[in-house]
Design a protein around this motif. Structure first.
Motif, mmCIF file in Angstrom:
data_model
loop_
_atom_site.group_PDB
_atom_site.id
_atom_site.type_symbol
_atom_site.label_atom_id
_atom_site.label_comp_id
_atom_site.label_asym_id
_atom_site.label_seq_id
_atom_site.Cartn_x
_atom_site.Cartn_y
_atom_site.Cartn_z
ATOM 1 N N ALA A 50 3.068 4.361 9.852
ATOM 2 C CA ALA A 50 2.492 4.987 8.649
ATOM 3 C C ALA A 50 0.967 4.865 8.654
ATOM 4 N N ARG A 51 0.287 5.667 7.802
ATOM 5 C CA ARG A 51 -1.169 5.717 7.831
ATOM 6 C C ARG A 51 -1.810 4.639 6.955
ATOM 7 N N PHE A 52 -1.463 3.384 7.200
ATOM 8 C CA PHE A 52 -2.103 2.295 6.444
ATOM 9 C C PHE A 52 -3.533 2.045 6.927
ATOM 10 N N ASP A 53 -3.954 2.838 7.917
ATOM 11 C CA ASP A 53 -5.366 2.807 8.313
ATOM 12 C C ASP A 53 -6.200 3.673 7.359
ATOM 13 N N LEU A 54 -5.535 4.497 6.553
ATOM 14 C CA LEU A 54 -6.258 5.391 5.644
ATOM 15 C C LEU A 54 -6.225 4.919 4.195
ATOM 16 N N GLN A 55 -5.145 4.260 3.815
ATOM 17 C CA GLN A 55 -5.047 3.741 2.446
ATOM 18 C C GLN A 55 -4.149 2.504 2.451
ATOM 19 N N PRO A 56 -4.237 1.672 1.399
ATOM 20 C CA PRO A 56 -3.393 0.470 1.408
ATOM 21 C C PRO A 56 -1.912 0.814 1.282
ATOM 22 N N PHE A 57 -1.072 0.040 1.952
ATOM 23 C CA PHE A 57 0.384 0.122 1.814
ATOM 24 C C PHE A 57 0.886 -1.261 1.405
ATOM 25 N N ILE A 58 1.753 -1.302 0.416
ATOM 26 C CA ILE A 58 2.259 -2.591 -0.070
ATOM 27 C C ILE A 58 3.769 -2.684 0.164
ATOM 28 N N ILE A 59 4.179 -3.806 0.756
ATOM 29 C CA ILE A 59 5.615 -4.055 0.964
ATOM 30 C C ILE A 59 6.121 -4.888 -0.199
ATOM 31 N N LEU A 60 7.086 -4.367 -0.909
ATOM 32 C CA LEU A 60 7.740 -5.117 -1.987
ATOM 33 C C LEU A 60 9.013 -5.703 -1.389
ATOM 34 N N ASN A 61 8.974 -6.996 -1.130
ATOM 35 C CA ASN A 61 10.027 -7.647 -0.344
ATOM 36 C C ASN A 61 10.994 -8.382 -1.261
ATOM 37 N N TYR A 79 1.540 -10.567 -8.119
ATOM 38 C CA TYR A 79 1.634 -9.595 -9.220
ATOM 39 C C TYR A 79 0.396 -9.584 -10.109
ATOM 40 N N SER A 80 -0.324 -10.731 -10.140
ATOM 41 C CA SER A 80 -1.498 -10.792 -11.017
ATOM 42 C C SER A 80 -2.729 -10.149 -10.357
ATOM 43 N N ASP A 81 -2.654 -9.913 -9.034
ATOM 44 C CA ASP A 81 -3.811 -9.335 -8.340
ATOM 45 C C ASP A 81 -3.989 -7.858 -8.706
ATOM 46 N N VAL A 82 -5.220 -7.392 -8.595
ATOM 47 C CA VAL A 82 -5.423 -5.944 -8.743
ATOM 48 C C VAL A 82 -4.830 -5.260 -7.513
ATOM 49 N N ILE A 83 -4.455 -4.007 -7.689
ATOM 50 C CA ILE A 83 -3.923 -3.253 -6.547
ATOM 51 C C ILE A 83 -5.094 -3.018 -5.583
ATOM 52 N N PRO A 84 -4.924 -3.405 -4.326
ATOM 53 C CA PRO A 84 -6.069 -3.343 -3.401
ATOM 54 C C PRO A 84 -6.571 -1.922 -3.144
ATOM 55 N N ASP A 85 -7.870 -1.855 -2.847
ATOM 56 C CA ASP A 85 -8.506 -0.574 -2.528
ATOM 57 C C ASP A 85 -8.555 -0.333 -1.032
ATOM 58 N N LYS A 86 -8.709 -1.461 -0.316
ATOM 59 C CA LYS A 86 -8.979 -1.372 1.116
ATOM 60 C C LYS A 86 -7.722 -0.991 1.908
ATOM 61 N N PRO A 87 -7.830 -0.043 2.827
ATOM 62 C CA PRO A 87 -6.663 0.270 3.670
ATOM 63 C C PRO A 87 -6.132 -0.982 4.369
ATOM 64 N N GLY A 88 -4.896 -0.944 4.759
ATOM 65 C CA GLY A 88 -4.273 -2.091 5.432
ATOM 66 C C GLY A 88 -2.879 -2.299 4.878
ATOM 67 N N LEU A 89 -2.280 -3.387 5.315
ATOM 68 C CA LEU A 89 -0.910 -3.686 4.905
ATOM 69 C C LEU A 89 -0.918 -4.942 4.025
ATOM 70 N N TYR A 90 -0.159 -4.889 2.946
ATOM 71 C CA TYR A 90 -0.095 -6.005 1.994
ATOM 72 C C TYR A 90 1.366 -6.354 1.762
ATOM 73 N N HIS A 91 1.608 -7.621 1.484
ATOM 74 C CA HIS A 91 2.977 -8.105 1.384
ATOM 75 C C HIS A 91 3.167 -8.841 0.067
ATOM 76 N N LEU A 92 4.074 -8.327 -0.736
ATOM 77 C CA LEU A 92 4.363 -8.976 -2.010
ATOM 78 C C LEU A 92 5.800 -9.508 -1.960
ATOM 79 N N ALA A 93 5.944 -10.815 -1.775
ATOM 80 C CA ALA A 93 7.281 -11.417 -1.730
ATOM 81 C C ALA A 93 7.797 -11.452 -3.163
ATOM 82 N N ALA A 94 8.935 -10.787 -3.399
ATOM 83 C CA ALA A 94 9.301 -10.497 -4.782
ATOM 84 C C ALA A 94 10.549 -11.173 -5.340
ATOM 85 N N PRO A 95 11.264 -12.028 -4.617
ATOM 86 C CA PRO A 95 12.546 -12.479 -5.166
ATOM 87 C C PRO A 95 12.393 -13.334 -6.428
#
Ligand SMILES: Nc1ncnc2c1ncn2[C@@H]1O[C@H](COP(=O)(O)OP(=O)(O)OP(=O)(O)O)[C@@H](O)[C@H]1O
Ligand SMILES: [Mg+2]
Length: 245
Positions: A50-61, A79-95
């Motif tokens: 996927a194009r996470f080099d162009l915009q941020p992608f977040i994994i809701l795990n 969950y308390s963080d702002v939604i990131p602006d910078k492209p890349g991959l982000y991981h939100l462990a959600a259980p």
């Protein structure tokens, strides 16, 4: 070797390979399949392209899936963080998180827009209102989504009806197969029923039915690459390039 070359297809009609394309930033992708059928690994493989080099992608795990923890360069998010602006991959462990918190976070993402969302075990969404907004307006707001879950009957219909790509692995239950067939073309070879059993023919392990709705193209795909190859691809694409002076 291209990513698609890594797939072995059941079909011998090699010219069909030309019709295969990966989802892009305007697409919603839904994957269903019984437990152990290979959804998470296949979903991770799609995400690694996927194009996470162009915009941020977040994994809701939601299931605390190990594979996503192994993506070393995916940045942890809360969950308390702002939604990131910078492209890349982000991981939100959600259980085990307060459902209200998840719902508020999803609205935050919807407001911010221009962010990819990958949800493993999407049926665990606490309240589908924000998710519905994300899926129904995702194209214009540039929120590409990947929604993975076991049973098509256990998720709201819009998770399938809004999809631009619908991928189904083997399913146990007849009602699940019937739901798949509601959203897929009955005249495509890929979805023809077995004449005797009136069920979709069983696929070999880790194979899936791929339906690209915009192109009205379907085929059976073979297994995606193994986890090491997928993790290497993430690593390679997420490693910052050295600047030559
Ligand atoms: N293409 C593949 N080749 C080899 N092994 C695979 C492949 N896809 C999945 N597996 C393995 O099969 C197991 C189940 O795969 P996966 O976790 O992706 O299934 P799942 O459909 O997400 O299951 P669940 O619904 O329980 O989460 C894992 O150990 C995974 O590494
Ligand atoms: Mg899984």
């Amino acid at each position: 070797m291209t990513a698609f070359d890594a797939l072995q297809k059941l079909t011998k009609r090699d010219n069909r390979r030309d019709f295969f394309r990966f989802p892009d930033l305007s697409h919603r992708v839904t994957l269903n399949g019984r437990t152990g059928s290979g959804k998470t690994q296949f979903g991770a493989w799609l995400l690694s392209n996927a194009r996470f080099d162009l915009q941020p992608f977040i994994i809701l795990n939601f299931k605390d899936e190990k594979l996503f923890h192994q993506i070393e360069r995916a940045r942890p998010l809360d969950y308390s963080d702002v939604i990131p602006d910078k492209p890349g991959l982000y991981h939100l462990a959600a259980p085990g998180v307060d459902p209200d918190l998840i719902e508020k976070w999803l609205w935050k993402l919807w407001n911010k827009a221009n962010t990819g969302l990958f949800v493993d075990e999407a049926y665990l969404m606490p309240d589908f209102q924000a998710y519905k907004a994300i899926l129904t307006t995702g194209r214009s707001r540039h929120i590409p989504t990947y929604s993975l879950s076991q049973r098509p009957v256990a998720i709201p219909r819009f998770v399938i009806s809004e999809a631009d790509f619908y991928i189904s692995f083997n399913l146990n239950d007849k009602s699940d197969e019937e739901r798949v067939r509601e959203f897929t073309p009955g005249d495509h070879e890929t979805y023809l029923l077995n004449r005797e059993t009136k069920r979709l023919p069983r696929l070999s392990p880790f194979h899936s039915r791929w339906y690209d709705i915009g192109n009205d193209f379907s085929c059976v795909l073979g297994p995606c690459p193994d986890t090491n190859e997928i993790l290497e691809k993430f690593e390679r694409r997420l490693t910052p390039r050295q600047r030559m002076i």
